[in-house]
Design an enzyme around this catalytic site. Structure first.
Site, PDB file in Angstrom:
ATOM      1  N   ASN A  11      98.427  26.998  52.736  1.00  0.00           N
ATOM      2  CA  ASN A  11      97.154  26.194  52.563  1.00  0.00           C
ATOM      3  C   ASN A  11      96.502  26.957  51.475  1.00  0.00           C
ATOM      4  O   ASN A  11      96.002  28.085  51.620  1.00  0.00           O
ATOM      5  CB  ASN A  11      96.393  26.259  53.935  1.00  0.00           C
ATOM      6  CG  ASN A  11      95.099  25.313  53.498  1.00  0.00           C
ATOM      7  OD1 ASN A  11      95.123  24.869  52.626  1.00  0.00           O
ATOM      8  ND2 ASN A  11      94.356  25.390  54.603  1.00  0.00           N
ATOM      9  N   LYS A  13      93.957  25.905  49.938  1.00  0.00           N
ATOM     10  CA  LYS A  13      92.600  25.714  49.915  1.00  0.00           C
ATOM     11  C   LYS A  13      91.862  25.393  48.500  1.00  0.00           C
ATOM     12  O   LYS A  13      92.455  24.772  47.726  1.00  0.00           O
ATOM     13  CB  LYS A  13      91.564  26.951  50.666  1.00  0.00           C
ATOM     14  CG  LYS A  13      92.662  27.138  52.053  1.00  0.00           C
ATOM     15  CD  LYS A  13      91.351  28.006  52.835  1.00  0.00           C
ATOM     16  CE  LYS A  13      92.267  28.770  53.914  1.00  0.00           C
ATOM     17  NZ  LYS A  13      91.284  29.399  54.854  1.00  0.00           N
ATOM     18  N   HIS A  98      91.676  20.446  59.683  1.00  0.00           N
ATOM     19  CA  HIS A  98      91.467  21.875  59.290  1.00  0.00           C
ATOM     20  C   HIS A  98      90.074  22.360  59.845  1.00  0.00           C
ATOM     21  O   HIS A  98      89.336  21.711  59.415  1.00  0.00           O
ATOM     22  CB  HIS A  98      91.646  22.264  57.973  1.00  0.00           C
ATOM     23  CG  HIS A  98      91.801  23.730  57.637  1.00  0.00           C
ATOM     24  ND1 HIS A  98      90.785  24.551  57.354  1.00  0.00           N
ATOM     25  CD2 HIS A  98      92.908  24.480  57.679  1.00  0.00           C
ATOM     26  CE1 HIS A  98      90.909  25.699  57.219  1.00  0.00           C
ATOM     27  NE2 HIS A  98      92.420  25.834  57.149  1.00  0.00           N
ATOM     28  N   GLU A 100      87.974  24.225  58.381  1.00  0.00           N
ATOM     29  CA  GLU A 100      86.952  24.372  57.388  1.00  0.00           C
ATOM     30  C   GLU A 100      86.330  22.654  57.179  1.00  0.00           C
ATOM     31  O   GLU A 100      85.209  22.663  56.807  1.00  0.00           O
ATOM     32  CB  GLU A 100      87.657  25.011  56.149  1.00  0.00           C
ATOM     33  CG  GLU A 100      87.546  26.198  56.246  1.00  0.00           C
ATOM     34  CD  GLU A 100      88.571  27.162  55.438  1.00  0.00           C
ATOM     35  OE1 GLU A 100      89.165  26.386  54.215  1.00  0.00           O
ATOM     36  OE2 GLU A 100      88.916  28.075  55.631  1.00  0.00           O
ATOM     37  N   GLU A 170      94.782  27.404  64.946  1.00  0.00           N
ATOM     38  CA  GLU A 170      94.057  28.278  63.867  1.00  0.00           C
ATOM     39  C   GLU A 170      92.710  28.772  64.832  1.00  0.00           C
ATOM     40  O   GLU A 170      91.610  27.860  64.418  1.00  0.00           O
ATOM     41  CB  GLU A 170      93.831  27.561  62.864  1.00  0.00           C
ATOM     42  CG  GLU A 170      95.133  27.314  62.071  1.00  0.00           C
ATOM     43  CD  GLU A 170      94.917  27.135  60.564  1.00  0.00           C
ATOM     44  OE1 GLU A 170      95.691  28.016  59.709  1.00  0.00           O
ATOM     45  OE2 GLU A 170      94.139  26.568  60.070  1.00  0.00           O
ATOM     46  N   GLY A 178      86.320  33.779  57.117  1.00  0.00           N
ATOM     47  CA  GLY A 178      85.028  34.911  57.747  1.00  0.00           C
ATOM     48  C   GLY A 178      85.593  36.132  57.941  1.00  0.00           C
ATOM     49  O   GLY A 178      85.933  36.760  56.780  1.00  0.00           O
ATOM     50  N   SER A 221      94.629  34.658  59.447  1.00  0.00           N
ATOM     51  CA  SER A 221      94.636  35.942  58.711  1.00  0.00           C
ATOM     52  C   SER A 221      96.289  36.481  58.845  1.00  0.00           C
ATOM     53  O   SER A 221      96.526  37.589  59.284  1.00  0.00           O
ATOM     54  CB  SER A 221      93.723  36.958  59.516  1.00  0.00           C
ATOM     55  OG  SER A 221      92.575  36.562  59.117  1.00  0.00           O
TER      56      SER A 221
END
Ligand code: PEP
Length: 260
Positions: A11, A13, A98, A100, A170, A178, A221
C-alpha cells in the site's frame, strides 16, 4: 500460512508521486517475472499514478490495485473514481475500509459495504481492512469491533463463488503512520495477530458460507526483519505493507524473506 499462495500487498498510500511510482513499478514488474507462481505481489499506487503503474505492470506478474473506490459507476461525484473505472484501467484488487479511510476520512461501516459490493460487481476483489484502535483494544473490544466491521462489509455483497475473500487485519495502533506500537511500546506480536486471524476466518466463514477459504493478511509496521515472524503463523496468509513497501530495496527484501 493458511494457503499455498503467499499474498504480498504494498500500500503506497500518498508516499510516492507519479514519476517515483512508475519508476518503482517498472523495476518490480521486471523482478516479478523471476518470482514463483506461489507468490502474488500487488501494488496499490495513488490514483494519480495508477494508469502509469498499470502500464508498467502490463504483461508481468505484478498485480495492481486501487487504494480506494467510489461505489457509483459514473456521474457528478467530484474527486471520486469508481470501481468500474479502476477495473477498466487494469485494477484486480481494491482496498476497502483502510483505517486511514475510516479514521481520517470518517468512512463508515455502511460505506465499506457499498464499496465491497461495487468492487465485486466490477469484477475485482476487495481487500477488506479491519482493526481496532488503541482505546478499543484497551477496553477489551477488539473482537467486537472487528466482527462489526466484517459483518457490515459483507452484509450486501453476492460473493463470487470461486474467489477467496481477502481480509487485512491491521490493528490501527500498530500502523506506522502513528507510532506502530501499543502504549507499552510494543509492536503487535505475531501470536496476537494469529489469534485475530483465526477469529476473522471463523466470522467470514459464517458470513460467506459458500465462499472458498478466506485469506487474512497482516498489516501494521511489517518490516524486512519482522515479515517471517508473521508469515510463520498458520493463519497469516500474507502481509499488507505500507511504509516499508515504498522503498525498492526494503520491499524486495520483504519478498525474498517471505519466500524463504
Ligand atoms: C497500512 O497502513 O496498510 C500499513 C500496513 O502501514 P505500515 O506498514 O506503514 O504500518
Amino acid at each position: 500460512m493458511s494457503t499455498a499462495k503467499i499474498y504480498l500487498f504494498a500500500n503506497w498510500k500518498m508516499y510516492l508521486d507519479a514519476t517515483e511510482s512508475e519508476r518503482m513499478a517498472k523495476q518490480l514488474a521486471a523482478y516479478s517475472k523471476r518470482l514463483p507462481t506461489a507468490v502474488e505481489t500487488v501494488i496499490f499506487p495513488s490514483s494519480l499514478a495508477f494508469q502509469g503503474v498499470a502500464k508498467a505492470a502490463k504483461g508481468s506478474r505484478l498485480g495492481v490495485g486501487a487504494q480506494n473506490v467510489y461505489w457509483v459507476e459514473k456521474g457528478g461525484y467530484t474527486g471520486e473514481i469508481s470501481a468500474a473505472m479502476y477495473k477498466r484501467a487494469g485494477a484486480r484488487y481494491a482496498l476497502v475500509g483502510h483505517s486511514e479511510r475510516r479514521h481520517l476520512f470518517h468512512e463508515s461501516n455502511h460505506e465499506t459495504a457499498q464499496k465491497v459490493e461495487a468492487v465485486v460487481e466490477a469484477g475485482m476483489l476487495p481487500v477488506v481492512c479491519v482493526g481496532e484502535t488503541a482505546s478499543e483494544r484497551a477496553a477489551g473490544q477488539t473482537e467486537e469491533v472487528v466482527e462489526a466491521q466484517l459483518r457490515a462489509a459483507y452484509s450486501t455483497v453476492v460473493w463470487p463463488l470461486k474467489k477467496n475473500p481477502i481480509i487485512a487485519y491491521e490493528p490501527v495502533w500498530a500502523i506506522s503512520h502513528g507510532t506502530g506500537k501499543d502504549q507499552a511500546g510494543k509492536y503487535c506480536e505475531p501470536a496476537e495477530a494469529e489469534k485475530m486471524h483465526h477469529f476473522i476466518i471463523k466470522i467470514v466463514h459464517d458470513l460467506l458460507p459458500a465462499a472458498p477459504e478466506p485469506v487474512v493478511l497482516y498489516g501494521g509496521s511489517v518490516r524486512p526483519d519482522t515479515v517471517t515472524d508473521y508469515l510463520s503463523e498458520p493463519n497469516v496468509g500474507g502481509v499488507l505493507v505500507g511504509a516499508a513497501s515504498t522503498v525498492l530495496s526494503s520491499w524486495k527484501t520483504i519478498i525474498a524473506d517471505a519466500l524463504k
